[in-house]
Design an enzyme around this catalytic site. Structure first.
Site, PDB file in Angstrom:
ATOM      1  N   HIS A   1      -7.355   2.584   4.309  1.00  0.00           N
ATOM      2  CA  HIS A   1      -7.104   3.366   5.520  1.00  0.00           C
ATOM      3  C   HIS A   1      -8.361   3.500   6.381  1.00  0.00           C
ATOM      4  O   HIS A   1      -8.286   3.580   7.609  1.00  0.00           O
ATOM      5  CB  HIS A   1      -6.609   4.774   5.167  1.00  0.00           C
ATOM      6  CG  HIS A   1      -5.179   4.854   4.747  1.00  0.00           C
ATOM      7  ND1 HIS A   1      -4.751   4.493   3.500  1.00  0.00           N
ATOM      8  CD2 HIS A   1      -4.069   5.268   5.427  1.00  0.00           C
ATOM      9  CE1 HIS A   1      -3.441   4.687   3.413  1.00  0.00           C
ATOM     10  NE2 HIS A   1      -3.011   5.149   4.567  1.00  0.00           N
TER      11      HIS A   1
ATOM     12  N   ASP B   1       0.871  -1.171   0.000  1.00  0.00           N
ATOM     13  CA  ASP B   1       0.000   0.000   0.000  1.00  0.00           C
ATOM     14  C   ASP B   1       0.909   1.222   0.000  1.00  0.00           C
ATOM     15  O   ASP B   1       2.122   1.115   0.196  1.00  0.00           O
ATOM     16  CB  ASP B   1      -0.908  -0.012   1.244  1.00  0.00           C
ATOM     17  CG  ASP B   1      -1.867   1.179   1.305  1.00  0.00           C
ATOM     18  OD1 ASP B   1      -2.225   1.701   0.231  1.00  0.00           O
ATOM     19  OD2 ASP B   1      -2.242   1.599   2.406  1.00  0.00           O
ATOM     20  N   SER B   2       0.306   2.388  -0.171  1.00  0.00           N
ATOM     21  CA  SER B   2       1.087   3.613  -0.096  1.00  0.00           C
ATOM     22  C   SER B   2       1.517   3.921   1.330  1.00  0.00           C
ATOM     23  O   SER B   2       2.459   4.685   1.544  1.00  0.00           O
ATOM     24  CB  SER B   2       0.277   4.789  -0.645  1.00  0.00           C
ATOM     25  OG  SER B   2      -0.895   4.988   0.130  1.00  0.00           O
TER      26      SER B   2
ATOM     27  N   GLU C   1      -2.709   8.002   8.738  1.00  0.00           N
ATOM     28  CA  GLU C   1      -1.249   7.934   8.724  1.00  0.00           C
ATOM     29  C   GLU C   1      -0.666   8.650   9.945  1.00  0.00           C
ATOM     30  O   GLU C   1       0.340   8.222  10.513  1.00  0.00           O
ATOM     31  CB  GLU C   1      -0.693   8.571   7.444  1.00  0.00           C
ATOM     32  CG  GLU C   1      -0.937   7.771   6.178  1.00  0.00           C
ATOM     33  CD  GLU C   1      -0.054   6.535   6.060  1.00  0.00           C
ATOM     34  OE1 GLU C   1       1.105   6.569   6.525  1.00  0.00           O
ATOM     35  OE2 GLU C   1      -0.533   5.523   5.505  1.00  0.00           O
TER      36      GLU C   1
ATOM     37  N   CYS D   1     -11.404   2.689   0.792  1.00  0.00           N
ATOM     38  CA  CYS D   1      -9.967   2.914   0.959  1.00  0.00           C
ATOM     39  C   CYS D   1      -9.522   2.088   2.153  1.00  0.00           C
ATOM     40  O   CYS D   1     -10.218   2.062   3.183  1.00  0.00           O
ATOM     41  CB  CYS D   1      -9.665   4.394   1.186  1.00  0.00           C
ATOM     42  SG  CYS D   1      -7.951   4.758   1.650  1.00  0.00           S
TER      43      CYS D   1
ATOM     44  N   TYR E   1      -1.584   7.801  -2.338  1.00  0.00           N
ATOM     45  CA  TYR E   1      -1.691   7.627  -3.781  1.00  0.00           C
ATOM     46  C   TYR E   1      -2.924   8.335  -4.351  1.00  0.00           C
ATOM     47  O   TYR E   1      -2.974   8.638  -5.534  1.00  0.00           O
ATOM     48  CB  TYR E   1      -1.807   6.137  -4.125  1.00  0.00           C
ATOM     49  CG  TYR E   1      -0.505   5.375  -4.130  1.00  0.00           C
ATOM     50  CD1 TYR E   1       0.732   5.994  -3.972  1.00  0.00           C
ATOM     51  CD2 TYR E   1      -0.516   3.992  -4.315  1.00  0.00           C
ATOM     52  CE1 TYR E   1       1.914   5.272  -3.972  1.00  0.00           C
ATOM     53  CE2 TYR E   1       0.669   3.257  -4.327  1.00  0.00           C
ATOM     54  CZ  TYR E   1       1.873   3.896  -4.157  1.00  0.00           C
ATOM     55  OH  TYR E   1       3.033   3.177  -4.170  1.00  0.00           O
ATOM     56  N   GLY E   2      -3.918   8.558  -3.515  1.00  0.00           N
ATOM     57  CA  GLY E   2      -5.216   9.023  -3.997  1.00  0.00           C
ATOM     58  C   GLY E   2      -5.207  10.335  -4.748  1.00  0.00           C
ATOM     59  O   GLY E   2      -6.109  10.602  -5.543  1.00  0.00           O
TER      60      GLY E   2
ATOM     61  N   CYS F   1      -4.653  -1.515  -1.633  1.00  0.00           N
ATOM     62  CA  CYS F   1      -4.929  -0.093  -1.813  1.00  0.00           C
ATOM     63  C   CYS F   1      -5.980   0.011  -2.893  1.00  0.00           C
ATOM     64  O   CYS F   1      -5.769  -0.460  -4.019  1.00  0.00           O
ATOM     65  CB  CYS F   1      -3.647   0.639  -2.223  1.00  0.00           C
ATOM     66  SG  CYS F   1      -3.882   2.355  -2.716  1.00  0.00           S
ATOM     67  N   ASN F   2      -7.127   0.613  -2.580  1.00  0.00           N
ATOM     68  CA  ASN F   2      -8.186   0.739  -3.571  1.00  0.00           C
ATOM     69  C   ASN F   2      -7.761   1.602  -4.749  1.00  0.00           C
ATOM     70  O   ASN F   2      -8.086   1.298  -5.899  1.00  0.00           O
ATOM     71  CB  ASN F   2      -9.444   1.324  -2.919  1.00  0.00           C
ATOM     72  CG  ASN F   2     -10.089   0.373  -1.941  1.00  0.00           C
ATOM     73  OD1 ASN F   2      -9.628   0.233  -0.810  1.00  0.00           O
ATOM     74  ND2 ASN F   2     -11.153  -0.295  -2.369  1.00  0.00           N
TER      75      ASN F   2
END
Length: 276
Positions: A186, A10-11, A152, A184, A42-43, A73-74
């Site tokens: 997250h 994932d990011s 994050e 997402c 990334y979004g 990661c979507n």
């Protein structure tokens, strides 16, 4: 080959919501988790940029011997899953798509809300999923810029988190949504705050458990399930290892000693990952 690790990336720390489900449902499997925190989130990035990062990460995971890859990661799944499968046709590569299909089956009001990033909503994977599954159900799309950043940063509760969530939830609730999809990886880390704010009458869907179960089925079909329960879990990040280790402990309760990676330029000018 069956004892080789599963690669998950994932990011940032969002993909840990998938990692914990994979570890729970497939307790005998070793997992290598890679967080590209140099480029989180990334979004907000272009599709070409995301694809470049994902291809380089997959190259690195393959070099480390991973037998399967989960794009946790979507956003990355929405724009990079097809190129990844084209690059590695022999490798099981699973991605995430918003859980629109189960949401359509659950809704009583006929309105489903989806929380995601701009790149996820713009991706062909999401559009195809809605077109295939939504039918007569109204899908209300809510862009949640900044929510992944809160996760994050470890802001999973408190007045600022609640205010941010209310700003995203209110348009979906006003439209009559009784089912909300977390689009997402997250967002499951604030699922309890979301449930508290929307009340018990709304369903909030996290796709990670279904992804873990499907991964188990794919590994079984290909004869790749680990034969012995002696898993080893390793973590890598392109960001600050100490901060990442604290986040892993806080979010999933794992004792983490992550290894650092850095982005470098390959011989043909392409981006690649290498140990520090």
């Amino acid at each position: 080959m069956s004892q080789a690790p599963i690669g998950i990336f994932d990011s940032g720390v969002g993909g840990l919501s998938v990692w914990r489900q994979v570890v729970h449902h497939l307790p005998g499997e070793s997992v290598l988790y890679l967080a590209d925190q140099a480029h989180v989130p990334y979004g907000n990035r272009s599709a070409a940029e995301i694809q470049g990062h994902c291809l380089a990460i997959a190259d690195h995971l393959v070099q480390r011997g991973c037998k399967a890859i989960v794009v946790a990661c979507n956003t990355a799944s929405a724009v990079a899953l097809a190129p990844l499968r084209q690059r590695f046709p022999q490798l099981p590569i699973l991605g995430l798509e918003p859980a629109v299909k189960p949401a359509v089956g659950l809704t009583r009001s006929g309105v489903v809300g989806v929380m995601a990033t701009p790149a996820t909503f713009q991706g062909e994977l999401y559009r195809a999923t809605v077109g295939r599954c939504a039918g007569s159900v109204q899908v209300v799309e809510q862009v949640c810029i900044g929510l992944a950043d809160l996760v994050e940063q470890g802001q999973l509760e408190g007045p600022h988190c609640d205010a941010t969530l209310r700003r995203f939830l209110e348009p979906m609730l006003a439209a009559g949504a009784d089912t909300i999809v977390l689009g997402c990886t997250h967002y499951p880390f604030v699922i309890e705050a979301i449930r508290r704010l929307v009340g018990p009458g709304l369903a909030v869907l996290d796709p990670a458990p279904a992804v873990a179960r499907h991964l188990g089925e794919v590994l079984e079909q290909r004869g790749l399930r680990a034969a012995a329960a002696s898993p080893q879990h390793r973590f890598f990040t392109t960001g600050d290892t100490a901060a990442f280790d604290r986040a892993v402990a806080r979010l999933v309760g794992a004792d983490c000693r992550s290894q650092p990676l850095r982005w470098a330029e390959g011989p043909n000018g392409e981006a690649r990952l290498s140990p520090i």
